[in-house]
Design an enzyme around this catalytic site. Structure first.
Site, PDB file in Angstrom:
ATOM      1  N   THR A 162      -5.503  -4.152 -13.172  1.00  0.00           N
ATOM      2  CA  THR A 162      -5.637  -3.471 -11.863  1.00  0.00           C
ATOM      3  C   THR A 162      -7.106  -3.076 -11.703  1.00  0.00           C
ATOM      4  O   THR A 162      -7.905  -3.884 -11.261  1.00  0.00           O
ATOM      5  CB  THR A 162      -4.697  -2.254 -11.746  1.00  0.00           C
ATOM      6  OG1 THR A 162      -4.926  -1.355 -12.830  1.00  0.00           O
ATOM      7  CG2 THR A 162      -3.251  -2.687 -11.752  1.00  0.00           C
ATOM      8  N   LYS A 188      -3.516  -3.695 -20.536  1.00  0.00           N
ATOM      9  CA  LYS A 188      -4.290  -3.347 -19.351  1.00  0.00           C
ATOM     10  C   LYS A 188      -4.324  -1.829 -19.266  1.00  0.00           C
ATOM     11  O   LYS A 188      -3.449  -1.123 -19.780  1.00  0.00           O
ATOM     12  CB  LYS A 188      -3.706  -3.939 -18.069  1.00  0.00           C
ATOM     13  CG  LYS A 188      -2.361  -3.437 -17.655  1.00  0.00           C
ATOM     14  CD  LYS A 188      -2.254  -2.196 -16.803  1.00  0.00           C
ATOM     15  CE  LYS A 188      -3.309  -2.051 -15.766  1.00  0.00           C
ATOM     16  NZ  LYS A 188      -2.987  -0.782 -14.947  1.00  0.00           N
ATOM     17  N   THR A 199      -2.326   5.243 -19.200  1.00  0.00           N
ATOM     18  CA  THR A 199      -1.905   4.383 -18.101  1.00  0.00           C
ATOM     19  C   THR A 199      -2.103   2.993 -18.538  1.00  0.00           C
ATOM     20  O   THR A 199      -3.093   2.372 -18.255  1.00  0.00           O
ATOM     21  CB  THR A 199      -2.738   4.529 -16.868  1.00  0.00           C
ATOM     22  OG1 THR A 199      -2.665   5.862 -16.503  1.00  0.00           O
ATOM     23  CG2 THR A 199      -2.184   3.672 -15.757  1.00  0.00           C
ATOM     24  N   GLU A 281     -12.649   4.179 -16.624  1.00  0.00           N
ATOM     25  CA  GLU A 281     -13.274   4.063 -15.300  1.00  0.00           C
ATOM     26  C   GLU A 281     -14.644   4.737 -15.309  1.00  0.00           C
ATOM     27  O   GLU A 281     -14.760   5.933 -15.549  1.00  0.00           O
ATOM     28  CB  GLU A 281     -12.343   4.636 -14.236  1.00  0.00           C
ATOM     29  CG  GLU A 281     -11.133   3.717 -14.038  1.00  0.00           C
ATOM     30  CD  GLU A 281     -10.026   4.303 -13.175  1.00  0.00           C
ATOM     31  OE1 GLU A 281      -9.198   3.528 -12.696  1.00  0.00           O
ATOM     32  OE2 GLU A 281      -9.997   5.533 -12.999  1.00  0.00           O
ATOM     33  N   ASN A 404     -12.320   6.389  -8.165  1.00  0.00           N
ATOM     34  CA  ASN A 404     -11.099   7.125  -7.851  1.00  0.00           C
ATOM     35  C   ASN A 404     -11.090   7.831  -6.513  1.00  0.00           C
ATOM     36  O   ASN A 404     -10.037   8.233  -6.037  1.00  0.00           O
ATOM     37  CB  ASN A 404     -10.792   8.112  -8.966  1.00  0.00           C
ATOM     38  CG  ASN A 404     -10.275   7.374 -10.174  1.00  0.00           C
ATOM     39  OD1 ASN A 404      -9.233   6.738 -10.096  1.00  0.00           O
ATOM     40  ND2 ASN A 404     -11.025   7.407 -11.259  1.00  0.00           N
ATOM     41  N   SER A 409      -7.841   3.043  -0.620  1.00  0.00           N
ATOM     42  CA  SER A 409      -8.245   3.020   0.784  1.00  0.00           C
ATOM     43  C   SER A 409      -8.921   1.695   1.131  1.00  0.00           C
ATOM     44  O   SER A 409      -9.013   0.814   0.307  1.00  0.00           O
ATOM     45  CB  SER A 409      -9.161   4.187   1.089  1.00  0.00           C
ATOM     46  OG  SER A 409     -10.237   4.199   0.190  1.00  0.00           O
TER      47      SER A 409
END
Lengths: 409, 409
Positions: A162, A188, A199, A281, A404, A409
């Protein structure tokens, strides 16, 4: 998603060459669940006799496919099995509709492959709370079936990504009385990473012969010191899933006393866990936090996670600032036993603080130079007992905010 | 510090007009502890008969001045008292030297003002782990003594600022049987803010007549629903201190049954707590998280803090993204009881999700429009019982990273 984030500077040089695990066949396809122009669904077919084990998120709001896997995982069966995973939509918090999606997908996979629905395991990863367009997945099952191949594990690693910036794979082989069994896995995950478990989706395959309770005990135990010791942002997914499949195709039996196999499995799990942190991230630093001298191991892990999750520690590391005062702060707030005046702190081999104050040998220049490394080792000795723990994390950067603040969006 | 951050967009329009609290006199000076060209030390002189109460950080690595205050706070004395605070250096994790600094400062203040050392309370705020140049502070005591004035509270609020972008003050008056008592306070704090209590220094003054145990009970109780319900980054300071001084100069007595006084004190404490959140490092949104329907109040607060501390929730708010799925995630990971299918989520008056899924009436456009507000109200009903809690936080932005990745350098 607001564009693709750049490749993590902590990414491995290349995806490893994964060995075929005899009987484990993979296929991927473009189902268009959310992403366009890339594979977003993977199917694994596992031969008759495969042993399945797994660990799952403990979130109270876990997704329908996690609940479904948990119901099925402990059953012993000699029949073939399948794993189907999609990216782009997590099918979490989708109510009764989400449960029905899992039912429709597992039923369709069972029909397509001619195996019982109780042997079909699914995962979904991506946005929470939007209905899963499972028809798009079901429409691809025939194509996936036709494409199954023992060589497809790397493509599978890519299909489940993702916000990951690189696919994650790891492998090893283990000598069991002169014969080799193989272990290979993919994962992942890059955000919403924290114990219980992260996650993450993780799929590991081995050709060893292992009984289900033995494999399950190994996986559960090893999870505590691998995936449950990494954290990116302290947030826990509703979808975390690790499945381990032993195809039994090597004919080589592994028991609870096979230390070599346990070590091999641990190596693959830890490597995949570290790769997830390396893809944290916005990460620019890989941080190991070692805590020793705590009253007990549980206290040590509490301290280590308090340091690893502290936004002030993580931003200091991002800024290459040897701000050890924030480590003192994180130890102090953790809730586990500590004494200000018995703390000893090292950055790598550099003694930073001891006896309740900065070390007379320590220089800010030495600390600042050390902080320029990509890999940062923080060692805190609490000075109270024999408890120890190690956790791994990354720094907290502008990149995390960018990814994030506009994801979805 | 890497320059001065810009004024928070959530700052109040102006500093309030604080009333004089008869007998409480303030002075500030430029001691040059770390900052140049601004006041960085404040002295408060309190008259004979002043009642002192306080609450302090529970950090296991709390600073020497916090430990010193805690030893002194419960004693009852009719003699005058003093509070001395410096900014720029927290004198935390400075070992034996830090304890000696506190001893030297409190002794010097006692000598200068002619009051017992047991009645001198100090706080230090700023960088951790560097020796406090207390000689610079002591050199200013005579100047501070000469400048004491009942009108100096606003200047005091400015002198104690560190990364704060605005000074924080609040006041009210309370009708006690037809006569007014006054309450006025100041605070500092903008990062390292989390329960127990927040990286904060708070000083509140009233001219009421209150016995020490009564005042202490009020302050301790009110702290739980005010300062212990705000969080910026989940990090807890080693220096958090709130001191409340009742000068007794109004001659108006307040007892444990004075509901009006309790409410007045709560108003000032909550206003100061909210101002700290409004000055949260990098904050662009003021976020209220209301949790109802939890199994009990403790569970409600656990859920509320899990939401308020979640980096993924906070970055979504920063991005004006109505990503309610992350709220579901935060409830799920909190550890408190929850059931996916009984959750109800509102953004302000907008029903977002219920019965385990997005509400049929909810539109993404309505959510996105709501998220453009400066003040965001998140209401989660857990659907299990009668437990409730409210906490306040801010969003997590690039500004937080910028401030904390180069603070100290």
């Amino acid at each position: 998603m607001g564009g693709t984030p750049p490749l993590s500077p902590l990414a491995p040089a290349a995806f490893p060459k994964l060995p075929a695990i005899k009987g484990a066949r993979f296929a991927t396809a473009q189902a268009g669940v959310k992403y366009k122009g890339r594979d977003d669904v993977m199917l694994v077919h596992l031969p008759a006799g495969t042993t399945m084990a797994g660990v799952f998120t403990r979130s109270a709001t876990r997704s329908a496919c996690v609940l479904d896997c948990q119901e099925k995982i402990g059953a012993v069966s000699d029949l073939p099995a399948a794993i189907l995973v999609n990216s782009g939509n997590s099918n979490a918090f989708t109510g009764k509709n989400g449960v029905e999606s899992v039912e429709r997908i597992t039923s369709a996979v069972a029909d397509e492959l001619g195996l019982p629905q109780e042997r079909v395991f699914t995962s979904s990863t991506g946005v929470i709370g939007q209905p899963l367009p499972d028809d798009r997945i079901r429409a691809k099952l025939s194509e996936l079936h036709g494409a199954l191949s023992e060589d497809g594990m790397e493509a599978a690693a890519r299909a489940i990504m993702t916000t990951d910036t690189f696919p994650k794979g790891s492998e090893t082989k283990v000598d069991i009385d002169g014969q080799f069994v193989h272990i290979a896995g993919i994962a992942k995950g890059s955000g919403m990473i924290a114990p219980d478990m992260a996650t993450m989706l993780v799929y590991i395959f081995t050709d060893a012969v292992v009984d289900q309770p033995v494999l399950q005990d190994m996986v559960s135990a090893l999870n505590e010191s691998t995936f449950n010791c990494i954290t990116v942002d302290s947030d826990t997914s509703t979808s975390d899933t690790m499945l381990v499949a032993a195809t039994n195709t090597s004919g080589i039996r592994v028991t609870e006393s096979s230390v070599g196999f346990m070590e091999g499995l641990r190596t693959v799990m830890l490597d995949l866990a570290h790769q997830v942190v390396r893809d944290g991230e916005g990460a620019t630093k890989f941080v190991s936090v070692h805590v020793t001298g705590a009253a007990n191991d549980a206290d040590a892990k509490t301290h280590a996670l308090s340091i690893a999750n502290s936004p002030l520690v993580k931003t200091a590391i991002a800024g290459e600032d040897p701000n050890w005062g924030r480590i003192v702060m994180a130890v102090g707030k953790s809730g586990a036993a500590a004494d200000r005046d018995t703390l000893t702190i090292h950055f790598g081999d550099i003694l930073v603080a001891e006896n309740g104050w900065v070390s007379p040998e320590y220089t800010e220049e030495a600390g600042a130079t050390y902080m320029k490394n990509d890999a940062i080792d923080i060692h805190v000795d609490i000075g109270l007992g024999g408890g120890a723990a190690t956790v791994w994390t990354c720094d907290l950067t502008h990149g995390y905010i960018s990814i994030n603040a506009d994801y979805r969006s």
